[in-house]
Design an enzyme around this catalytic site. Structure first.
Site, PDB file in Angstrom:
ATOM      1  N   ARG A   1       0.856  -1.182   0.000  1.00 23.01           N
ATOM      2  CA  ARG A   1       0.000   0.000   0.000  1.00 23.01           C
ATOM      3  C   ARG A   1       0.898   1.240   0.000  1.00 23.01           C
ATOM      4  O   ARG A   1       2.117   1.110   0.082  1.00 23.01           O
ATOM      5  CB  ARG A   1      -0.950   0.001   1.197  1.00 23.01           C
ATOM      6  CG  ARG A   1      -0.248   0.000   2.536  1.00 23.01           C
ATOM      7  CD  ARG A   1      -1.251   0.085   3.689  1.00 23.01           C
ATOM      8  NE  ARG A   1      -0.577  -0.143   4.958  1.00 23.01           N
ATOM      9  CZ  ARG A   1      -1.187  -0.152   6.134  1.00 23.01           C
ATOM     10  NH1 ARG A   1      -2.479   0.041   6.211  1.00 23.01           N
ATOM     11  NH2 ARG A   1      -0.505  -0.366   7.242  1.00 23.01           N
TER      12      ARG A   1
ATOM     13  N   ASN B   1      -4.851   7.505   4.418  1.00 27.48           N
ATOM     14  CA  ASN B   1      -4.607   6.747   5.648  1.00 27.48           C
ATOM     15  C   ASN B   1      -3.135   6.845   5.999  1.00 27.48           C
ATOM     16  O   ASN B   1      -2.275   6.513   5.182  1.00 27.48           O
ATOM     17  CB  ASN B   1      -4.971   5.272   5.457  1.00 27.48           C
ATOM     18  CG  ASN B   1      -4.916   4.496   6.754  1.00 27.48           C
ATOM     19  OD1 ASN B   1      -5.817   4.594   7.595  1.00 27.48           O
ATOM     20  ND2 ASN B   1      -3.842   3.750   6.968  1.00 27.48           N
ATOM     21  N   GLU B   2      -2.856   7.346   7.191  1.00 27.41           N
ATOM     22  CA  GLU B   2      -1.470   7.412   7.697  1.00 27.41           C
ATOM     23  C   GLU B   2      -0.487   7.873   6.630  1.00 27.41           C
ATOM     24  O   GLU B   2       0.390   7.122   6.192  1.00 27.41           O
ATOM     25  CB  GLU B   2      -1.047   6.055   8.279  1.00 27.41           C
ATOM     26  CG  GLU B   2      -1.806   5.683   9.533  1.00 27.41           C
ATOM     27  CD  GLU B   2      -1.200   4.500  10.288  1.00 27.41           C
ATOM     28  OE1 GLU B   2      -0.427   3.727   9.694  1.00 27.41           O
ATOM     29  OE2 GLU B   2      -1.496   4.356  11.494  1.00 27.41           O
TER      30      GLU B   2
ATOM     31  N   GLU C   1      -7.493   4.601  15.590  1.00 26.77           N
ATOM     32  CA  GLU C   1      -7.241   3.157  15.646  1.00 26.77           C
ATOM     33  C   GLU C   1      -6.638   2.850  17.012  1.00 26.77           C
ATOM     34  O   GLU C   1      -5.608   3.412  17.381  1.00 26.77           O
ATOM     35  CB  GLU C   1      -6.251   2.730  14.550  1.00 26.77           C
ATOM     36  CG  GLU C   1      -6.737   3.026  13.142  1.00 26.77           C
ATOM     37  CD  GLU C   1      -5.765   2.567  12.053  1.00 26.77           C
ATOM     38  OE1 GLU C   1      -4.783   1.867  12.379  1.00 26.77           O
ATOM     39  OE2 GLU C   1      -5.981   2.917  10.885  1.00 26.77           O
TER      40      GLU C   1
END
Ligand code: GAL
Ligand code: ZN
Length: 645
Positions: free
Chosen positions: A102, A140-141, A312
């Site tokens: 990713r 995301n992140e 999270e």
């Protein structure tokens, strides 16, 4: 105040309704979803399949869950990468990265920026007014897996433009970088390369500008998404989930475009990766080091200008640290309460159910792969039940401000000068010493107003800009500076007046020499504060001030001028503890040295105490204290909450 990360696309549809029902029954209110779903939303270029997400949202909404949609840009689909291979990033070694994990994209790629804008627009148009969608998470992140800094030709061109904007003419860059050294002179901005693959180390000014540029690219990529979401998702919040112990991007800058900050809390994984002494790693292997989550709650509350979520929360063993222990029973509940005590608005567990396939199959969830509840399920349930009877008061400003500068991390990464020098390590040392004394801490970026803080600590601030200087001058409390503060100009040179540079306006001292030491080589310092053995870093200071601590050769180690103090060495935890206790006492802050694994945090008039240790401890509560949760003796891995009179 509780939520969960859910991936409907991983599970047969027949289970969705039951999942949603069990989420609500558990007491969850929020669900984050969708952040890796691009290839399933757009299986063929231009052919969107919203049907499954429509249905998933409707199912979750049917149980009155509030939804946070992730934009799916952390995972561009295979067809997209094949169509525009140039979106794949290039690493420091010059290798083009491949598809299959990713975050396989470059922040500068014009093709990727267009594609990201396209998919975010479609997503926002479709769901921006969905009644159950309350907000969005961008990507995301950002930067996970070392992806802030890319070394591709598009980044090179963008960096050259960034430099031209910053310096105007190339001679200004030559002066700022000191290119007279080693024949590095440039005749134009298009001659400037990315600072990697050099035979000897690259020029530090060049590196610092490149790190700034790379962080700016992430911010501008994020801003593209935020603008689209603002246009098509009226009244919905926009956040991003930042990471722990991560310094490649400036979260304060990026968060200016967000409504609040979020972060992802994995206390056990972080503890295994931290540079802690081996015995401490063992002691806290199943609990996480007692400052690790708190440090980031306070940091990201600052980044979010007072507002943050834990997007999270670790629920059990993870899959990505060198070792992945199971949390001690009680820790998931403790971590959740600790986040709330530090001001988290929501704590969302990662993830609803452990997934039996692909990369994260060894990562626990609230439920097991066989659909039965796992241990964390019951701890989350307990928190949900406890929360029912309680109305959490709002936070007050903390008594201590800690000035945290992302650029400082870059400076010391580029030029540690001593192998163990670590900006985060030093900040963590200061933070831990304050927390051991029971003090609450707010993180502020340099330049933020320091008014109203009786005590300000600046673990190290190598670059002191005009705004920061103004804020220090306007501080009304004591201000303690750590070593190497004011030691560089903003283009990474030694200031002409020598360190601490412009801080000399109120600290009449000059650092005339510095040294770094191997860990076991310690220097003795002593004074009214006691006797300490310090290592790693020492400075020689010329000053008319009478030092408060001296090295054994007579040179000063700690100086004070009015309300400003300067520490000319890497401190030990003992020295910091004694010094901070003294300063806190002077400004009237009550402190006490807490037992090893105990930590406190106030939320309005409520005091929370968290026991990270294996033995019961007594809460440092007044005799007449009324306990809202727990009681005076706090069992291991448990907590107590009382109201302060
Ligand atoms: C986070 C990430 C999640 C998941 C999790 C596993 O870094 O945002 O997608 O990978 O770690 O712990
Ligand atoms: Zn690139």
């Amino acid at each position: 105040m509780l939520g969960v990360c859910y991936y409907p696309e991983h599970w047969p549809k027949v289970h969705w309704k039951e999942d949603a029902r069990r989420m609500r029954e558990l007491g969850l209110s929020y669900v984050r979803l969708g952040e890796f779903a691009w290839a399933l939303l757009e299986p063929e270029p231009g052919h969107l399949d919203w049907s499954w997400l429509d249905e998933a949202l409707a199912t979750l909404a049917g149980e009155e869950l509030k939804l946070v949609l992730g934009t799916p840009t952390a995972t561009p689909p295979k067809w997209l990468v094949d169509r525009y291979p140039e979106i794949l990033p290039v690493d420091r070694e010059g290798r083009r990265r491949s598809f299959g994990g990713r975050r396989h994209y470059c922040f500068s790629s014009p093709a990727y920026r267009e594609e990201a804008q396209r998919i975010v627009t479609l997503l926002a148009q479709r769901y921006g007014s969905h009644p159950a969608v309350v907000g969005f998470q961008t990507d995301n992140e950002y930067g996970c897996h070392g992806t802030v800094r890319c070394y591709c030709p598009r980044c090179r061109a963008a960096f050259q433009r960034w430099l031209a904007d910053r310096y105007g003419e190339v001679e200004a860059l030559n002066r700022a970088w000191g290119t007279a050294f080693w024949s590095q002179r440039y005749r134009g901005f298009t001659e400037v390369e990315l600072p990697h693959l050099t035979v000897a180390e690259a020029n530090p000014s060049h590196l610092l500008d490149y790190y700034r540029f790379a962080s700016d690219q992430v911010r501008s990529f994020n801003r593209l998404q935020v603008e689209i979401l603002r246009a098509h998702a009226p009244g919905r919040f926009v956040t991003h989930n930042f990471m722990g112990f991560f310094t490649d991007l400036d979260p304060f800058a990026l968060a200016q475009d967000l409504d609040f900050a979020s972060w992802d809390s994995y206390p056990l994984g972080f503890t295994d990766l931290m540079p802690l002494p081996p015995e401490e790693k063992l002691r806290y292997a199943r609990t996480g080091h007692p400052d690790v989550a708190a440090f980031h709650h306070d940091l990201y509350r600052g980044v979010g200008r007072g507002r943050f979520w834990v997007m999270e929360q670790q629920p059990g063993p993870v899959n990505w640290a060198p070792h992945n222990p199971s949390p001690a029973p009680g820790m998931v509940r403790l971590w959740t309460w600790e986040a709330l005590a530090h001001g988290a608005e929501v704590v969302a567990y990662f993830r609803w159910r452990q997934v039996p396939f692909a990369q994260e199959q060894m990562h626990a969830g609230l439920n097991r792969p066989d659909y039965a509840p796992d241990l964390a399920f019951f701890e989350a349930k307990k928190v949900a039940e406890e929360l029912e009877g309680l109305d959490l008061p709002s936070l007050r400003q903390s008594p201590v401000a800690l000035v945290y500068d992302p650029e400082a991390a870059w400076v010391y990464e580029i030029q540690p000068q001593g192998a163990e020098w670590s900006y985060l390590g030093l900040v963590y040392l200061f933070y831990g010493a304050l927390r051991r004394l029971g003090l609450d801490v707010d993180f502020l970026p340099p330049g933020a107003s320091l008014q109203g803080y009786p005590l300000v600590v600046v673990p190290s601030l190598p670059l002191v800009g005009g705004e920061a200087l103004k804020a220090f001058k306007g501080a009304d409390g004591l201000v303690l500076f750590g070593p190497r503060s004011g030691s560089k100009t903003k283009t990474f040179q030694i200031p002409p007046e020598l360190p601490p540079g412009s801080l000399q306006e109120f600290l009449p001292l000059k650092v005339v020499r510095v040294e770094s030491l191997p860990l076991d080589l310690r220097e003795r310092v002593e004074g009214s504060l006691g006797v300490y053995a310090l290592g790693l870093w020492r400075e020689w200071v010329e000053s008319p001030l009478e030092p408060l601590l001296r090295f054994s050769d007579g040179w000063g180690a700690l100086f004070r001028s009015g309300r400003y103090l300067y520490l000319a060495a890497w401190p030990s935890a003992e020295l910091l503890g004694a010094l901070l206790a003294l300063l806190a006492g002077e400004v009237g802050l009550p402190v006490r040295l807490l037992p090893e694994g105990l930590r406190l945090r106030r939320r309005g008039p409520w005091v929370f105490a968290f026991n990270y240790g294996p033995q019961a401890v007594e809460a440092p509560a007044p005799r007449e204290a009324r306990f809202l949760l727990g009681e005076r003796w706090i069992p291991p891995y448990d907590l107590a909450v009382w109201e302060e009179g």
